[in-house]
Design a protein around this motif. Structure first.
Motif, PDB file in Angstrom:
ATOM      1  N   GLY A   1       0.788  -1.234   0.000  1.00  0.00           N
ATOM      2  CA  GLY A   1       0.000   0.000   0.000  1.00  0.00           C
ATOM      3  C   GLY A   1       0.815   1.276   0.000  1.00  0.00           C
ATOM      4  N   LEU A   2       2.137   1.175  -0.158  1.00  0.00           N
ATOM      5  CA  LEU A   2       2.986   2.367  -0.052  1.00  0.00           C
ATOM      6  C   LEU A   2       2.702   3.384  -1.151  1.00  0.00           C
ATOM      7  CD1 LEU A   2       6.415   0.803   0.985  1.00  0.00           C
ATOM      8  CD2 LEU A   2       4.843   2.119   2.413  1.00  0.00           C
ATOM      9  N   TYR A   3       2.375   2.896  -2.344  1.00  0.00           N
ATOM     10  CA  TYR A   3       2.041   3.850  -3.412  1.00  0.00           C
ATOM     11  C   TYR A   3       0.777   4.621  -3.050  1.00  0.00           C
ATOM     12  CZ  TYR A   3       5.539   2.049  -6.681  1.00  0.00           C
ATOM     13  OH  TYR A   3       6.720   1.721  -7.302  1.00  0.00           O
ATOM     14  N   ALA A   4      -0.246   3.903  -2.608  1.00  0.00           N
ATOM     15  CA  ALA A   4      -1.494   4.568  -2.235  1.00  0.00           C
ATOM     16  C   ALA A   4      -1.260   5.561  -1.099  1.00  0.00           C
ATOM     17  CB  ALA A   4      -2.532   3.523  -1.829  1.00  0.00           C
ATOM     18  N   ILE A   5      -0.494   5.149  -0.122  1.00  0.00           N
ATOM     19  CA  ILE A   5      -0.205   6.018   1.026  1.00  0.00           C
ATOM     20  C   ILE A   5       0.507   7.286   0.562  1.00  0.00           C
ATOM     21  CG2 ILE A   5       1.148   6.205   3.153  1.00  0.00           C
ATOM     22  CD1 ILE A   5       0.651   3.128   3.490  1.00  0.00           C
ATOM     23  N   ALA A   6       1.534   7.117  -0.278  1.00  0.00           N
ATOM     24  CA  ALA A   6       2.299   8.274  -0.756  1.00  0.00           C
ATOM     25  C   ALA A   6       1.430   9.196  -1.614  1.00  0.00           C
ATOM     26  CB  ALA A   6       3.520   7.802  -1.548  1.00  0.00           C
ATOM     27  N   PHE A   7       0.576   8.613  -2.439  1.00  0.00           N
ATOM     28  CA  PHE A   7      -0.303   9.445  -3.277  1.00  0.00           C
ATOM     29  C   PHE A   7      -1.206  10.326  -2.422  1.00  0.00           C
ATOM     30  CE2 PHE A   7       0.009   5.972  -6.726  1.00  0.00           C
ATOM     31  CZ  PHE A   7       1.017   6.653  -7.398  1.00  0.00           C
ATOM     32  N   THR A   8      -1.727   9.779  -1.317  1.00  0.00           N
ATOM     33  CA  THR A   8      -2.608  10.599  -0.468  1.00  0.00           C
ATOM     34  C   THR A   8      -1.830  11.699   0.248  1.00  0.00           C
ATOM     35  OG1 THR A   8      -2.404   9.089   1.436  1.00  0.00           O
ATOM     36  CG2 THR A   8      -4.236   8.705  -0.096  1.00  0.00           C
ATOM     37  N   LYS A   9      -0.544  11.488   0.468  1.00  0.00           N
ATOM     38  CA  LYS A   9       0.265  12.539   1.100  1.00  0.00           C
ATOM     39  C   LYS A   9       0.487  13.711   0.149  1.00  0.00           C
ATOM     40  CE  LYS A   9       1.073  10.052   4.864  1.00  0.00           C
ATOM     41  NZ  LYS A   9       0.536  10.404   6.202  1.00  0.00           N
ATOM     42  N   LEU A  10       0.459  13.427  -1.168  1.00  0.00           N
ATOM     43  CA  LEU A  10       0.721  14.470  -2.164  1.00  0.00           C
ATOM     44  C   LEU A  10      -0.545  15.124  -2.697  1.00  0.00           C
ATOM     45  CD1 LEU A  10       3.620  12.794  -4.170  1.00  0.00           C
ATOM     46  CD2 LEU A  10       3.774  14.727  -2.618  1.00  0.00           C
ATOM     47  N   ASN A  11      -1.694  14.539  -2.412  1.00  0.00           N
ATOM     48  CA  ASN A  11      -2.976  15.117  -2.842  1.00  0.00           C
ATOM     49  C   ASN A  11      -3.924  15.046  -1.655  1.00  0.00           C
ATOM     50  OD1 ASN A  11      -5.559  15.609  -3.838  1.00  0.00           O
ATOM     51  ND2 ASN A  11      -5.221  14.541  -5.780  1.00  0.00           N
ATOM     52  N   SER A  12      -4.153  16.184  -1.036  1.00  0.00           N
ATOM     53  CA  SER A  12      -4.941  16.220   0.202  1.00  0.00           C
ATOM     54  C   SER A  12      -6.422  15.930  -0.036  1.00  0.00           C
ATOM     55  CB  SER A  12      -4.788  17.580   0.877  1.00  0.00           C
ATOM     56  OG  SER A  12      -5.217  18.615   0.014  1.00  0.00           O
ATOM     57  N   ASN A  13      -6.860  15.952  -1.297  1.00  0.00           N
ATOM     58  CA  ASN A  13      -8.266  15.662  -1.613  1.00  0.00           C
ATOM     59  C   ASN A  13      -8.485  14.220  -2.059  1.00  0.00           C
ATOM     60  OD1 ASN A  13      -9.189  18.380  -1.192  1.00  0.00           O
ATOM     61  ND2 ASN A  13      -8.194  18.923  -3.135  1.00  0.00           N
TER      62      ASN A  13
ATOM     63  N   TYR B   1     -13.466   5.282 -10.198  1.00  0.00           N
ATOM     64  CA  TYR B   1     -12.116   5.742  -9.852  1.00  0.00           C
ATOM     65  C   TYR B   1     -11.652   6.795 -10.863  1.00  0.00           C
ATOM     66  CZ  TYR B   1     -11.962   1.509  -6.978  1.00  0.00           C
ATOM     67  OH  TYR B   1     -12.234   0.520  -6.064  1.00  0.00           O
ATOM     68  N   ASP B   2     -10.958   7.806 -10.363  1.00  0.00           N
ATOM     69  CA  ASP B   2     -10.305   8.774 -11.247  1.00  0.00           C
ATOM     70  C   ASP B   2      -9.006   8.191 -11.801  1.00  0.00           C
ATOM     71  OD1 ASP B   2     -12.048  11.178 -10.857  1.00  0.00           O
ATOM     72  OD2 ASP B   2     -11.420  10.888  -8.775  1.00  0.00           O
ATOM     73  N   ILE B   3      -8.334   7.394 -10.979  1.00  0.00           N
ATOM     74  CA  ILE B   3      -7.062   6.782 -11.385  1.00  0.00           C
ATOM     75  C   ILE B   3      -7.030   5.334 -10.899  1.00  0.00           C
ATOM     76  CG2 ILE B   3      -4.537   6.814 -11.101  1.00  0.00           C
ATOM     77  CD1 ILE B   3      -4.683   9.818 -10.669  1.00  0.00           C
ATOM     78  N   ILE B   4      -6.547   4.430 -11.748  1.00  0.00           N
ATOM     79  CA  ILE B   4      -6.196   3.077 -11.326  1.00  0.00           C
ATOM     80  C   ILE B   4      -4.711   2.886 -11.585  1.00  0.00           C
ATOM     81  CG2 ILE B   4      -6.493   0.597 -11.745  1.00  0.00           C
ATOM     82  CD1 ILE B   4      -9.403   1.098 -12.359  1.00  0.00           C
ATOM     83  N   PHE B   5      -3.987   2.580 -10.531  1.00  0.00           N
ATOM     84  CA  PHE B   5      -2.538   2.368 -10.602  1.00  0.00           C
ATOM     85  C   PHE B   5      -2.273   0.880 -10.423  1.00  0.00           C
ATOM     86  CE2 PHE B   5       1.642   2.054  -8.537  1.00  0.00           C
ATOM     87  CZ  PHE B   5       2.428   2.801  -9.398  1.00  0.00           C
ATOM     88  N   PHE B   6      -1.517   0.296 -11.347  1.00  0.00           N
ATOM     89  CA  PHE B   6      -1.317  -1.158 -11.375  1.00  0.00           C
ATOM     90  C   PHE B   6       0.167  -1.427 -11.582  1.00  0.00           C
ATOM     91  CE2 PHE B   6      -2.870  -5.294 -13.641  1.00  0.00           C
ATOM     92  CZ  PHE B   6      -2.782  -5.999 -12.451  1.00  0.00           C
ATOM     93  N   SER B   7       0.835  -1.979 -10.564  1.00  0.00           N
ATOM     94  CA  SER B   7       2.288  -2.117 -10.611  1.00  0.00           C
ATOM     95  C   SER B   7       2.744  -3.498 -10.162  1.00  0.00           C
ATOM     96  CB  SER B   7       2.931  -1.050  -9.706  1.00  0.00           C
ATOM     97  OG  SER B   7       4.325  -1.237  -9.596  1.00  0.00           O
ATOM     98  N   SER B   8       3.619  -4.120 -10.971  1.00  0.00           N
ATOM     99  CA  SER B   8       4.353  -5.340 -10.595  1.00  0.00           C
ATOM    100  C   SER B   8       3.432  -6.435 -10.070  1.00  0.00           C
ATOM    101  CB  SER B   8       5.426  -5.000  -9.549  1.00  0.00           C
ATOM    102  OG  SER B   8       6.286  -4.003 -10.034  1.00  0.00           O
TER     103      SER B   8
END
Length: 359
Positions: free
Chosen positions: A190-202, A245-252
């Motif tokens: 969940g680190l990507y999701a966590i980091a994304f929320t830190k950079l976008n407060s909404n 969803y506005d964005i779906i992020f899919f990695s590894s």
């Protein structure tokens, strides 16, 4: 030149004259292997007993042994060897951590790499079985156990730079700045999701993964005090992944090149939503990216997901050209990025980024 059979060798000439070909190249190679393996074992043992935890300030070997309750002479040699490879610094008979050891080898550090050591050691144990596997075939394992076991090593590696670089790439996108709802599909730690929320407060982020994997995700959410990250348990091959969803992020992930997931991902996005895919792709006709990792990949077989022989390949995967062609039926391709420069140096194990792309 064809080697002579033992029965035709003049043993007296061999005894006096020596071999016809010098073993220098072979012995040099074996020596490098032997030295590297032993230094790894020394370093792993030092991490496990907590040696680096006590060397933020200089200590003599005697002081260190009293703190750790370990053998004096062995520890003296270990400290000297660790100093020789730059992980300790020695001055006036006392040792202290080098800067890199303070950051990555102390258990109190947020970048402590113990899980990476443990993953490498687990891999060595698998390679120990290679001769048996050659005879009897790959070891069958439960892929769910594999995913659960690799959450922490992957997280530890990502935190060392790759995560931050990838997140900055995504954060520059105008769609990210406007996004309110994001899915980290197969997000594991969940680190990507966590980091994304830190950079976008909404932004509200969701991590979708197997229930046993999400047990680990909860720890990382708590560790980084992530208040806008929620969890969805399921199997993305079988279960609904959510909507709007506005964005779906899919990695590894298995499925990163699978055509069956594209319609599901498309229908889960809002109109104009953004799909970001970060995976290693094979081009049409490309046979291998790394024979060593192909071999390691093939040492195990999974019970349900069917692997192909190339590393990070599964039955039903599309080559890069066909995947892009299929994407274009439902999406507008905004950009394809070679993301190799975002990855950490390789560790010669399954998990290395190779020539990963971000679509």
């Amino acid at each position: 030149m064809k080697s002579e059979s033992l029965t035709n060798v003049d043993l007296e000439d061999l005894l006096i004259g020596g071999p016809s070909v010098s073993p220098k190249h072979l012995y040099k190679f074996l020596g490098e292997c032997s030295k590297a393996y032993k230094i790894f074992r020394i370093l792993y043992a030092a991490v496990k007993v907590g040696l680096f935890n006590h060397l933020s300030t200089p200590k003599t070997v005697d002081e260190l042994c009293r703190l750790l309750n370990v053998d004096l002479e062995l520890t003296r040699n270990i400290c000297k060897i660790l100093a020789d490879v730059g992980l300790l610094e020695e001055s006036d008979g006392a040792y202290k951590n080098s800067e890199i050891s303070d950051i990555y080898l102390r258990s109190c550090s947020p970048l402590f790499q113990y899980h990476v050591f443990k993953s490498l050691e687990r891999g060595f144990r698998l390679w120990d079985k290679l001769a048996k596997i050659l005879k009897s075939g790959p070891i069958v394992i439960n892929e769910r156990s594999f995913f659960r076991r690799h959450v922490d090593p992957i997280a530890s590696e990502l935190l060392c730079g790759t995560l931050q670089k990838v997140v900055r790439v995504v954060a520059r996108l105008p769609e990210f700045k406007r996004a309110k709802k994001l899915l980290d599909l197969g997000g594991g730690h969940g680190l990507y999701a966590i980091a994304f929320t830190k950079l976008n407060s909404n932004l509200e982020a969701y991590v979708f993964d197997l229930p046993e994997v999400l047990e680990h995700t909860r720890r990382y959410i708590k560790r980084f005090n992530a208040r806008r990250v929620k969890l969805i348990a399921g199997d993305f091959f079988k279960d609904d992944i959510g909507r709007d969803y506005d964005i779906i992020f899919f990695s590894s992930n298995p499925g990163g090149k699978n055509p069956q997931l594209i319609p599901k991902i498309h229908s889960s996005l809002k109109p104009g939503g953004l799909f970001i895919n970060k995976h290693v792709f094979y081009r049409l006709g490309e046979f291998s990216k790394n024979p060593l990792l192909d071999l390691e990949w093939s040492l195990t077989a999974w019970k349900n997901l069917k692997k192909e022989k190339r590393v990070y390949s599964f039955k039903g995967d599309l080559c890069f050209e066909d995947y892009i062609k299929l994407l274009k039926e439902k999406f507008l391709i905004v950009k394809i990025m070679d993301a190799r420069n975002l990855a950490n140096p390789p560790l010669s194990k399954v998990g290395d980024s190779l020539d990963v792309k971000i679509i």
